[in-house]
Design a protein around this motif. Structure first.
Motif, short mmCIF file in Angstrom:
data_model
loop_
_atom_site.label_atom_id
_atom_site.label_comp_id
_atom_site.label_asym_id
_atom_site.label_seq_id
_atom_site.Cartn_x
_atom_site.Cartn_y
_atom_site.Cartn_z
N ASP A 86 0.84 -1.21 0.00
CA ASP A 86 0.00 0.00 0.00
C ASP A 86 0.87 1.24 0.00
N GLN A 87 0.22 2.40 -0.10
CA GLN A 87 0.94 3.67 -0.20
C GLN A 87 1.64 4.06 1.09
N ASP A 88 1.30 3.43 2.21
CA ASP A 88 1.96 3.72 3.48
C ASP A 88 3.20 2.85 3.70
N GLY A 89 3.53 2.02 2.73
CA GLY A 89 4.71 1.18 2.86
C GLY A 89 4.46 -0.19 3.48
N HIS A 90 3.20 -0.52 3.78
CA HIS A 90 2.89 -1.85 4.30
C HIS A 90 3.05 -2.89 3.20
N LEU A 91 3.53 -4.05 3.58
CA LEU A 91 3.72 -5.14 2.62
C LEU A 91 3.39 -6.45 3.32
N VAL A 92 2.55 -7.25 2.67
CA VAL A 92 2.29 -8.60 3.16
C VAL A 92 2.56 -9.56 2.02
N VAL A 93 2.98 -10.77 2.37
CA VAL A 93 3.28 -11.79 1.36
C VAL A 93 2.62 -13.11 1.75
N ALA A 94 2.40 -13.96 0.76
CA ALA A 94 1.84 -15.28 1.00
C ALA A 94 2.26 -16.21 -0.13
N SER A 95 2.33 -17.48 0.19
CA SER A 95 2.66 -18.50 -0.79
C SER A 95 1.45 -19.39 -1.01
N GLY A 96 1.43 -20.03 -2.16
CA GLY A 96 0.30 -20.90 -2.49
C GLY A 96 0.70 -22.34 -2.65
N ASP A 146 -6.59 -19.39 -11.83
CA ASP A 146 -7.21 -18.27 -11.13
C ASP A 146 -7.64 -18.66 -9.73
N GLU A 147 -8.10 -19.91 -9.54
CA GLU A 147 -8.50 -20.37 -8.20
C GLU A 147 -7.29 -20.45 -7.27
N MET A 148 -6.18 -20.94 -7.80
CA MET A 148 -4.96 -21.03 -7.00
C MET A 148 -4.50 -19.64 -6.57
N PHE A 149 -4.52 -18.69 -7.54
CA PHE A 149 -4.12 -17.33 -7.20
C PHE A 149 -5.13 -16.66 -6.28
N MET A 150 -6.42 -17.01 -6.41
CA MET A 150 -7.41 -16.41 -5.51
C MET A 150 -7.13 -16.83 -4.07
N HIS A 151 -6.69 -18.05 -3.87
CA HIS A 151 -6.31 -18.50 -2.52
C HIS A 151 -5.22 -17.59 -1.95
N ILE A 152 -4.23 -17.28 -2.77
CA ILE A 152 -3.14 -16.41 -2.33
C ILE A 152 -3.68 -15.00 -2.05
N VAL A 153 -4.56 -14.49 -2.91
CA VAL A 153 -5.13 -13.16 -2.71
C VAL A 153 -5.91 -13.11 -1.40
N LYS A 154 -6.64 -14.17 -1.08
CA LYS A 154 -7.36 -14.23 0.20
C LYS A 154 -6.38 -14.15 1.37
N LEU A 155 -5.28 -14.87 1.26
CA LEU A 155 -4.26 -14.83 2.32
C LEU A 155 -3.69 -13.42 2.45
N LEU A 156 -3.43 -12.78 1.32
CA LEU A 156 -2.87 -11.43 1.34
C LEU A 156 -3.86 -10.43 1.94
N TYR A 157 -5.06 -10.41 1.40
CA TYR A 157 -6.05 -9.42 1.81
C TYR A 157 -6.46 -9.64 3.27
N GLY A 158 -6.57 -10.89 3.68
CA GLY A 158 -6.89 -11.19 5.07
C GLY A 158 -5.81 -10.70 6.03
N GLN A 159 -4.56 -10.95 5.69
CA GLN A 159 -3.45 -10.46 6.52
C GLN A 159 -3.45 -8.94 6.58
N TYR A 160 -3.67 -8.34 5.42
CA TYR A 160 -3.65 -6.87 5.34
C TYR A 160 -4.72 -6.27 6.24
N LYS A 161 -5.93 -6.79 6.15
CA LYS A 161 -7.03 -6.26 6.98
C LYS A 161 -6.76 -6.54 8.46
N PHE A 162 -6.17 -7.67 8.78
CA PHE A 162 -5.86 -8.01 10.18
C PHE A 162 -4.85 -7.02 10.76
N GLN A 163 -3.86 -6.65 9.95
CA GLN A 163 -2.79 -5.77 10.42
C GLN A 163 -3.21 -4.32 10.48
N LYS A 164 -4.27 -3.93 9.76
CA LYS A 164 -4.70 -2.52 9.72
C LYS A 164 -5.51 -2.20 10.92
#
Length: 164
Positions: A86-96, A146-164
């Protein structure tokens, strides 16, 4: 621009749009890694570079999704990584998902071919990387790219919302 993904690949764009449930701007940004990432580390770095590049181009949230291969104890595995910045410099990563590649697919990659090229030859489908991908072929259609990548996106977005 609110959301961007560092790729024009339809499978990657679809994965982010399905999770965010809003339009996502595809951006052609460099991964900064080789065309065929050959380790978890290189694949992860490609995803991070893409996510950060989206933010540099003005996205509030930038997604990077990168596919690669990694060698584990002499077996070549399919690997996938994602990053969200994000624009504030936050970064989250996930593997699939990781699955072993059959020898007839792994051998040409070890000799320098890209997985997408090998899968095109293997399936005679020149757009396989934009559709089911290697994961779709190797799971007999049970899991599409796309399903495999959606799993990763869920991991990313979930972590991001948890940390915010």
């Amino acid at each position: 621009m609110k959301y961007a993904i560092g790729s024009a690949n339809p499978a990657k764009v679809k994965a982010v749009e399905q999770m965010i449930k809003e339009p996502v701007q595809p951006l052609d940004v460099p991964s900064g890694v080789s065309p065929q990432p050959l380790s978890d580390e290189e694949t992860r770095l490609g995803a991070v570079n893409r996510a950060k590049a989206c933010v540099e181009k003005g996205a509030e949230l930038g997604f990077g999704l990168e596919g690669g291969v990694t060698d584990m104890e002499g077996t070549l595995y399919l690997c996938n990584w994602g990053a969200l910045a994000d624009q504030d410099g936050h970064l989250v990563v996930a593997s699939g998902a990781k699955i072993p590649l059959p020898d007839e697919i792994a051998a040409p990659i070890r000799k320098g071919s890209e997985l997408g090229e090998v899968m095109t030859s293997f399936t005679s489908d020149k757009d396989i990387r934009k559709k089911a991908g290697a994961i779709g072929v190797l799971t007999n259609g049970e899991l599409a790219r796309d399903e495999m990548f959606m799993h990763i996106v869920k991991l990313l977005y979930g972590q991001y919302k948890f940390q915010k």
